[in-house]
Each structure stands twice: as structure tokens, then as C-alpha cells.
Design an enzyme around this catalytic site. Structure first.
Site, PDB file in Angstrom:
ATOM      1  N   GLU A 186       4.980  21.080 -24.009  1.00  0.00           N
ATOM      2  CA  GLU A 186       4.013  20.152 -24.625  1.00  0.00           C
ATOM      3  C   GLU A 186       4.400  18.692 -24.383  1.00  0.00           C
ATOM      4  O   GLU A 186       4.300  17.852 -25.277  1.00  0.00           O
ATOM      5  CB  GLU A 186       3.904  20.409 -26.140  1.00  0.00           C
ATOM      6  CG  GLU A 186       3.104  21.628 -26.520  1.00  0.00           C
ATOM      7  CD  GLU A 186       1.600  21.456 -26.322  1.00  0.00           C
ATOM      8  OE1 GLU A 186       1.128  20.317 -26.160  1.00  0.00           O
ATOM      9  OE2 GLU A 186       0.920  22.487 -26.306  1.00  0.00           O
TER      10      GLU A 186
HETATM   11  C1  FAD Z   1       9.066  28.607 -22.305  1.00  0.00           C
HETATM   12  C2  FAD Z   1       8.021  27.683 -21.782  1.00  0.00           C
HETATM   13  C3  FAD Z   1       6.701  27.859 -22.162  1.00  0.00           C
HETATM   14  C4  FAD Z   1       5.705  27.057 -21.598  1.00  0.00           C
HETATM   15  N1  FAD Z   1       4.393  27.324 -21.893  1.00  0.00           N
HETATM   16  C5  FAD Z   1       3.425  26.680 -21.173  1.00  0.00           C
HETATM   17  C6  FAD Z   1       2.057  27.075 -21.294  1.00  0.00           C
HETATM   18  O1  FAD Z   1       1.708  27.972 -22.066  1.00  0.00           O
HETATM   19  N2  FAD Z   1       1.142  26.440 -20.533  1.00  0.00           N
HETATM   20  C7  FAD Z   1       1.482  25.448 -19.665  1.00  0.00           C
HETATM   21  O2  FAD Z   1       0.595  24.917 -19.008  1.00  0.00           O
HETATM   22  N3  FAD Z   1       2.764  25.051 -19.537  1.00  0.00           N
HETATM   23  C8  FAD Z   1       3.740  25.642 -20.267  1.00  0.00           C
HETATM   24  N4  FAD Z   1       5.052  25.269 -20.128  1.00  0.00           N
HETATM   25  C9  FAD Z   1       5.383  24.236 -19.145  1.00  0.00           C
HETATM   26  C10 FAD Z   1       5.916  22.965 -19.753  1.00  0.00           C
HETATM   27  O3  FAD Z   1       4.883  22.251 -20.361  1.00  0.00           O
HETATM   28  C11 FAD Z   1       6.625  22.214 -18.615  1.00  0.00           C
HETATM   29  O4  FAD Z   1       7.835  22.886 -18.379  1.00  0.00           O
HETATM   30  C12 FAD Z   1       6.855  20.769 -18.942  1.00  0.00           C
HETATM   31  O5  FAD Z   1       5.647  20.061 -18.967  1.00  0.00           O
HETATM   32  C13 FAD Z   1       7.796  20.090 -17.933  1.00  0.00           C
HETATM   33  O6  FAD Z   1       7.406  20.345 -16.629  1.00  0.00           O
HETATM   34  P1  FAD Z   1       8.483  20.861 -15.564  1.00  0.00           P
HETATM   35  O7  FAD Z   1       9.145  22.057 -16.133  1.00  0.00           O
HETATM   36  O8  FAD Z   1       7.811  20.994 -14.271  1.00  0.00           O
HETATM   37  O9  FAD Z   1       9.574  19.726 -15.503  1.00  0.00           O
HETATM   38  P2  FAD Z   1       9.456  18.349 -14.706  1.00  0.00           P
HETATM   39  O10 FAD Z   1       8.127  17.746 -14.927  1.00  0.00           O
HETATM   40  O11 FAD Z   1       9.901  18.566 -13.311  1.00  0.00           O
HETATM   41  O12 FAD Z   1      10.540  17.472 -15.465  1.00  0.00           O
HETATM   42  C14 FAD Z   1      11.956  17.613 -15.255  1.00  0.00           C
HETATM   43  C15 FAD Z   1      12.655  16.451 -15.962  1.00  0.00           C
HETATM   44  O13 FAD Z   1      12.260  15.213 -15.353  1.00  0.00           O
HETATM   45  C16 FAD Z   1      11.717  14.330 -16.336  1.00  0.00           C
HETATM   46  N5  FAD Z   1      10.590  13.605 -15.755  1.00  0.00           N
HETATM   47  C17 FAD Z   1       9.543  14.086 -15.078  1.00  0.00           C
HETATM   48  N6  FAD Z   1       8.711  13.106 -14.721  1.00  0.00           N
HETATM   49  C18 FAD Z   1       9.227  11.968 -15.193  1.00  0.00           C
HETATM   50  C19 FAD Z   1       8.834  10.598 -15.155  1.00  0.00           C
HETATM   51  N7  FAD Z   1       7.693  10.221 -14.572  1.00  0.00           N
HETATM   52  N8  FAD Z   1       9.624   9.689 -15.749  1.00  0.00           N
HETATM   53  C20 FAD Z   1      10.763  10.053 -16.370  1.00  0.00           C
HETATM   54  N9  FAD Z   1      11.195  11.321 -16.434  1.00  0.00           N
HETATM   55  C21 FAD Z   1      10.444  12.271 -15.848  1.00  0.00           C
HETATM   56  C22 FAD Z   1      11.264  15.221 -17.480  1.00  0.00           C
HETATM   57  O14 FAD Z   1      11.248  14.510 -18.719  1.00  0.00           O
HETATM   58  C23 FAD Z   1      12.306  16.332 -17.448  1.00  0.00           C
HETATM   59  O15 FAD Z   1      13.439  15.963 -18.170  1.00  0.00           O
HETATM   60  C24 FAD Z   1       6.068  26.027 -20.711  1.00  0.00           C
HETATM   61  C25 FAD Z   1       7.409  25.818 -20.385  1.00  0.00           C
HETATM   62  C26 FAD Z   1       8.384  26.641 -20.891  1.00  0.00           C
HETATM   63  C27 FAD Z   1       9.809  26.419 -20.478  1.00  0.00           C
END
Ligand code: FAD
Length: 616
Positions: free
Chosen positions: A467
Site C-alpha cells: 500500500e
Molecule cells: C505480501 C505482499 C502483498 C501485496 N499485495 C498486493 C496486492 O494485493 N495488490 C497489488 O497490486 N500489490 C500488492 N503488493 C505489492 C506492493 O504494493 C509492492 O510490493 C510495493 O508497492 C513496492 O513495490 P516493489 O515491491 O516493486 O518495490 P520497489 O517499488 O522496487 O521499491 C523498492 C524500494 O525502493 C524504494 N523506492 C522505489 N521508488 C522510489 C523512489 N521514486 N524514490 C525513493 N525510493 C523509492 C521503495 O521505497 C522501496 O524501499 C503486495 C506486496 C507484498 C509483499
């Protein structure tokens, strides 16, 4: 130890939630009906959730080649929750709801989150159906939302993709019109979708007859390219099994295939999936005239709202989703607090230090008698009960926004804009810290699977990630929320905080805390200006997380002082002493931390931003 007295105090003595029944929408309600809902939820959580929290952790969901298998306890919990009516609690009587205030709904759901956060996925289904009630056509509401509220079907939110997590503008799932008659489908404009969705919670299971996916995808332009940015994102209903306009299953499987289950650190009772849309595993109506390759390929989806408005529709219900995440984090912290309190009252270890040192001939003390253990318990209490108060305060703002007089409703909307990043993030960080302290109170035993506290920590670790990650929430707060509408949201929050300070100044025991809060508020205001002094987002936002932490601690100090005003007026007793003690702890041990956090914000400290990659 029961959560109920804390919930009752916050709802009734602090928030005065009963007064909501003076509003037309809640006129049939009373303290008795609110209590009855809380009683029912407390009972179901105790009987159907709590005993199976470890079961769902150890018996992870698995795929047997055909189906995803979950423990029977998950099926039973899901059924009991649906039968309680909680899925449609906030809905109109006309569609089978209870017209319950959101504040009471949120409080009632707290019992489930504390008993077993991952056994139920009702929050997602309700969020999905609420979105359709706000943006769907009448047929979409009747066919999809109502069957989700009844518990017949469940819902998901499919935003993330393997290459698009925080950056949703990079969503690559495509949606093309399905045939010449695509606009005339009774379920909404019909499209064919192709793409991969990662991390989808509750994306596959046999708990309900059907799963209704809400999917973000882009409609290609005339050049065949996907429109750049978030403005090109549209929203689609993609049912796992196809249905007709009477909500009957047609017997056809839609082309949504499970590519794999993710094996998580915690929160294992809910499946987490990688889903392939339209890859051809379950060709849907393959004799169709068009589709992505002209042969009917692609998962069938029905457009919700207008093309390009997908993210706006999703954000409509973000406030409640984020309050839900904050509440889950809070209740996991609370579960650890209660477990470690119980342990500390029973574990004999060590002896008190007297003027002559320790006397080994004396029996051992229970660890709750040691000042440092009390520190760890009081920290947990101040984080978790403070966070619960914050979540209920925000839930009360949601009710105000929906049912208040126009001016009050608008104020509530704006306050929620500013407070929502805190409601989501603060408990995710600090109630997780509470879980770590709960392990510490247990010593070595806390690090084993014989006690529940390690699971609470693992379950809670998710909340800073989904989220919107911590970093993204922080940038939303400092980059958008405190600036929007010329800073009016921040001013409004400052007014509310000053109102509490003013009342505290009339209570001799609390005036000192009122002063401290006034200073903290001034520090936050000054740091906000200093962060933006050069007008360069890269400089201001480089320290967005320390800003979020300081802002959050200031908000929590305000919430605690306000709660303390209600506690102070209550009859003397251990609960009153405990609340005032937790408030004092927060002011003495926590609030002073904001100085360090705001220091780097105000200086626009570039230590992190400027370090070259090679230097790491
Ligand atoms: C158990 C679980 C359940 C989930 N359920 C759902 C679901 O039901 N539906 C759904 O759609 N998604 C779901 N998600 C996805 C979740 O919303 C994403 O994991 C989250 O938005 C982060 O995306 P990412 O994992 O690709 O990490 P990334 O976006 O790659 O981020 C990695 C790190 O980089 C940082 N970062 C990224 N961009 C920036 C920036 N521009 N500036 C500074 N820092 C940055 C982030 O803060 C983080 O620390 C779920 C995730 C998990 C683990």
C-alpha cells in the site's frame, strides 16, 4: 487481558461515537447496537480466528497442480466473517447492509486483525466492492459488488507488476476492445487484457465461488503504443470465472492463470500470487472475433469508469485501505504487547538491586518488576494504544467526510489527506518496533516458534512495504500533502493540535505536555518551510522519511495528549493510571527524538543523496 476496555474507552469516552446516531444515516443505531456488533466480532475472532493463527503460519498455502489448498480453518473463518454481515456492514439497508458508522466497523475489525491477521482477506473484498459502488455502473454494482458483500465471491486489487511496484506509471498490462460490439456488453465496455500482475493477495484460492479481480491496465493509442504516465491507466473488472448479467456463472473460465505462489516471511494465511492475464492457458471465448491477436486471445475484462481514470478510481478508496493497513499493523503490535505483558508477569528472573547489591537468598523477581522491562512494556503500550486511537480518529473523520455538514465534511476530507500517510506508516514502523520489543521481553524464548511473538513480527514486517512503501508515503506527505491547497491541510491540523494544547493548559498535570507539543508543532512547521526553502524537490525530499517520522511522532503526541484529557477526567483506577503513564512515556522518551529527525530535514542534509554509488 482483553482489548475491549481500551476500544470501549476510545470509542465512547474519547470519541463519543454514540453521538453519530443523531445523523439520519445512523439514526437506528445506539450504544447497544454498536456494542452488539463489537460483541459478535470479538466472539468470532476468539473462536474462529485466534486458535488457528499458528496453523495458517505453518500450513502455508500450496498448489497441488490444480488448486490452491488452504487449511480448513481458513474456510471456516471466512464463512463466519461473511455470515456476521461485516462485509456489508457500512452499506445501505436496501442492499442488505447495517448502515454502521465506519468508526465502529474499523473498531470491530480490530478484533480480527489481532486474533489472526492473515486468515481473512475481507478487507480486500470490501475495498474492491466499495470501489465498484463508487465508480461502477448499476449492473456492475448489482452483479459484482453485491455478490462480494454477501461473501459469495471475493475480490482482489491488481496494481503491481514485476517491473512496476512503486512506479505504477510503468504498468504494461494492455487492454484492447473486444470486437466491434465491445461497447454493448451489459457488464460494461468489454476488453481483452494481457499482462502479468505480481504480489496479488488472495489472487487464487477455493474459498469463494468466484474471484473478482480489479486490474489496472493501459489501452494502446492508435499507434499501438501504451500511453505514458499514470493518466494512461484504466481499470477493469476481470472475473476468474465468466458470469452473465444475472450474476450466474456461465461455466466458462476466464484466462487468468496462477503463475506461482509467493512464499512470504509472514502473513501466510492469505495467498500471494503472480497472475498471468491472457497468456492463453484458459482461452476465453476463443471463437470471439477480435482480441489482442485477432483470435479472441486475452482475458476478458469490463471497463470501470472512463478510460485513463483507473488510478483516480483506485485512489478513491485509498484512505480506507490505508487506515485498514495501519489498523492491522497496530493490532499485530497490540497482540505482541499483550503476549509479552502476560509473559513478564509470570517469568521469574533476577533479583531487585538494593543499596547493598543483590541478595541471592531472596526469591527471584518476576521480570515485570525490573525497570527496563517496564520500559519495554510501556513503549509497546504507548505505540499500540496510541496508534489505535489514531486509526479510530481517522475512521471518525471518514464518517465526518461522508455524513457531516458540508464545511465539516470538507475539513475532514482535507485532514484525512494529511493524516492518511501517518495512519498507514506510523503503526507500520512503530508497532513493528513494539513486536521487536515483545520478542526482547521474552528473551531467548521470544526467538523461538514456541511463543507467538516472532510470528507477530514477521506478519507485521509487510506493512511498511505494501500500500505504498514507507519512502513513498514520506514523499507523498512532504511532497504533496503538506503543500496541497496552499498548505491548508497542515494549517487545519495545526488548529486541531492547538485546540488540544489549549485544553491541556487548563489542567495542571498536563500543561507541561501541552507546552512540549506546542514546541514540537513549531519545529515541524519550521522544518517544512526549511525543506522547501530552495524550492528544489530533490533537496526537500531527500530526507522525506525522517520528516515522516518526526511528523508522525508529533501527531501521536497530540493524539496521546487528547486521549489523556479524557483519561484525566475519568475515575481513578489502574486503566487511568496506565493511560496517563503511557502518555508521559511518549512525551519523555519519544517526542524528543524529533529534534534529530528534523535537523537533517531543515539543513537539507545531503549526506545520503550526495554519496556516489561507488563509495558504498
Ligand atoms: C505480501 C505482499 C502483498 C501485496 N499485495 C498486493 C496486492 O494485493 N495488490 C497489488 O497490486 N500489490 C500488492 N503488493 C505489492 C506492493 O504494493 C509492492 O510490493 C510495493 O508497492 C513496492 O513495490 P516493489 O515491491 O516493486 O518495490 P520497489 O517499488 O522496487 O521499491 C523498492 C524500494 O525502493 C524504494 N523506492 C522505489 N521508488 C522510489 C523512489 N521514486 N524514490 C525513493 N525510493 C523509492 C521503495 O521505497 C522501496 O524501499 C503486495 C506486496 C507484498 C509483499
Amino acid at each position: 487481558m482483553s482489548l475491549r476496555p481500551t476500544v470501549d474507552f476510545l470509542l465512547n469516552d474519547w470519541l463519543g461515537v454514540e453521538s453519530l446516531n443523531q445523523r439520519e444515516r445512523f439514526a437506528d443505531h445506539s450504544r447497544e447496537t454498536f456494542d452488539a456488533v463489537l460483541d459478535t466480532c470479538e466472539r468470532i475472532a476468539r473462536e474462529k480466528y485466534a486458535p488457528f493463527n499458528r496453523t495458517v503460519d505453518t500450513q502455508e498455502p500450496h498448489f497441488d497442480g490444480e488448486r490452491v489448498v488452504l487449511p480448513q480453518a481458513t474456510h471456516d473463518a471466512q464463512k463466519a466473517y461473511a455470515e456476521s454481515g461485516m462485509l456489508s456492514a457500512a452499506q445501505d439497508y436496501a442492499i442488505g447492509g447495517m448502515q454502521l458508522p465506519y468508526t465502529v466497523e474499523a473498531a470491530a475489525n480490530a478484533f480480527f486483525a489481532m486474533a489472526s491477521v492473515s486468515i481473512g482477506s475481507g478487507m480486500l473484498t470490501v475495498g474492491n466492492a466499495n470501489l465498484l459502488m463508487a465508480h461502477g455502473t448499476e449492473t456492475q454494482k448489482r452483479v459484482f459488488a453485491l455478490n462480494e458483500f454477501s461473501g459469495r465471491w471475493s475480490g482482489t486489487m491488481c496494481l503491481s507488476e514485476p517491473q512496476a511496484g512503486s512506479s505504477l506509471s510503468d504498468v504494461a498490462t494492455r487492454a484492447v476492445p473486444d470486437g466491434d460490439d465491445f461497447m454493448s456488453d451489459p457488464l460494461g465496455p468489454r476488453f481483452r487484457l494481457k499482462g502479468n500482475k505480481m504480489w496479488i493477495s488472495a489472487g487464487e484460492h477455493e474459498l469463494t465461488e468466484n474471484i473478482i479481480h480489479l486490474v489496472l491496465a493501459k489501452i494502446p493509442g492508435p499507434d499501438g503504443k501504451l500511453p505514458p504516465g499514470v493518466k494512461g491507466i484504466s481499470l477493469f473488472i476481470v472475473p476468474k470465472k465468466l458470469v452473465d448479467a444475472d450474476a450466474k456463472l456461465t461455466g466458462e473460465r476466464n484466462d487468468v492463470a496462477l503463475a506461482g505462489l509467493n512464499h512470504k516471511c509472514g502473513w501466510r494465511g492469505t495467498t500471494n500470487t503472480l497472475l498471468n492475464f491472457g497468456e492463453g492457458k484458459f482461452p476465453a471465448r476463443a471463437d470471439g472475433a477480435s482480441g489482442l491477436d485477432g483470435r479472441g486471445a486475452g482475458a476478458i475484462g469490463y471497463l470501470v469508469g472512463q478510460p485513463g481514470e483507473g488510478l483516480r478510481c483506485m485512489f478513491h478508496m485509498m484512505n480506507e485501505a490505508r487506515i485498514g493497513v495501519g489498523m492491522a499493523a497496530t493490532m499485530l503490535g497490540m497482540a505482541g504487547y499483550h503476549a509479552s505483558l502476560d509473559y513478564a508477569k509470570n517469568r521469574p528472573q533476577g533479583r531487585p538491586v538494593g543499596p547493598e547489591g543483590k541478595d541471592p537468598s531472596r526469591p527471584q523477581s518476576r521480570i515485570i518488576e525490573h525497570a527496563d522491562v517496564k520500559r519495554m512494556l510501556l513503549a509497546q503500550k504507548s505505540y499500540c494504544e496510541g496508534a489505535l486511537a489514531l486509526e479510530l480518529y481517522c475512521a471518525r473523520l471518514v464518517d465526518e467526510q461522508h455524513t457531516g455538514a458540508p464545511e465539516a465534511a470538507d475539513e475532514a476530507r482535507l485532514l484525512l489527506e494529511v493524516l492518511t500517510p501517518i495512519a498507514k506508516s506510523w503503526p507500520s514502523e512503530w508497532c513493528l518496533e513494539a513486536n521487536s520489543l515483545a520478542i526482547q521481553v521474552h528473551g531467548g524464548y521470544g526467538y523461538t516458534r514456541d511463543f507467538p511473538v516472532e510470528q507477530y513480527w514477521r506478519d507485521n514486517r509487510l506493512n511498511m512495504i505494501h500500500e505504498g512503501t514507507h519512502g513513498i508515503q514520506a514523499m507523498d506527505l512532504l511532497g504533496r500533502k503538506v503543500l496541497m491547497e496552499n498548505g491548508r491541510g497542515l494549517q487545519l491540523l495545526a488548529q486541531r493540535i492547538n485546540g488540544t494544547i489549549e485544553r491541556a493548559m487548563h489542567v495542571p498535570d498536563l500543561a507541561v505536555h501541552g507546552n512540549a507539543l506546542g514546541q514540537a508543532l513549531a519545529q515541524v512547521g519550521a522544518a517544512t518551510k526549511a525543506a522547501w526553502a530552495t524550492g528544489q524537490p530533490a533537496e526537500a525530499l531527500a530526507n522525506a522519511v525522517p520528516y515522516l517520522q518526526a511528523f508522525g511522532h508529533t501527531v501521536l503526541a497530540w493524539i496521546w495528549l487528547d486521549v489523556a484529557l479524557a483519561a484525566h477526567a475519568a475515575p481513578d483506577g489502574p486503566a487511568r493510571t496506565g493511560r496517563l503513564g503511557a502518555m508521559r512515556f511518549f512525551f519523555h522518551y519519544e517526542l524528543p527524538k524529533i529534534g534529530a529527525w528534523l535537523g537533517v530535514v531543515s539543513r537539507r542534509d545531503a549526506t545520503c543523496a550526495a554519496l556516489p554509488e561507488e563509495a558504498f
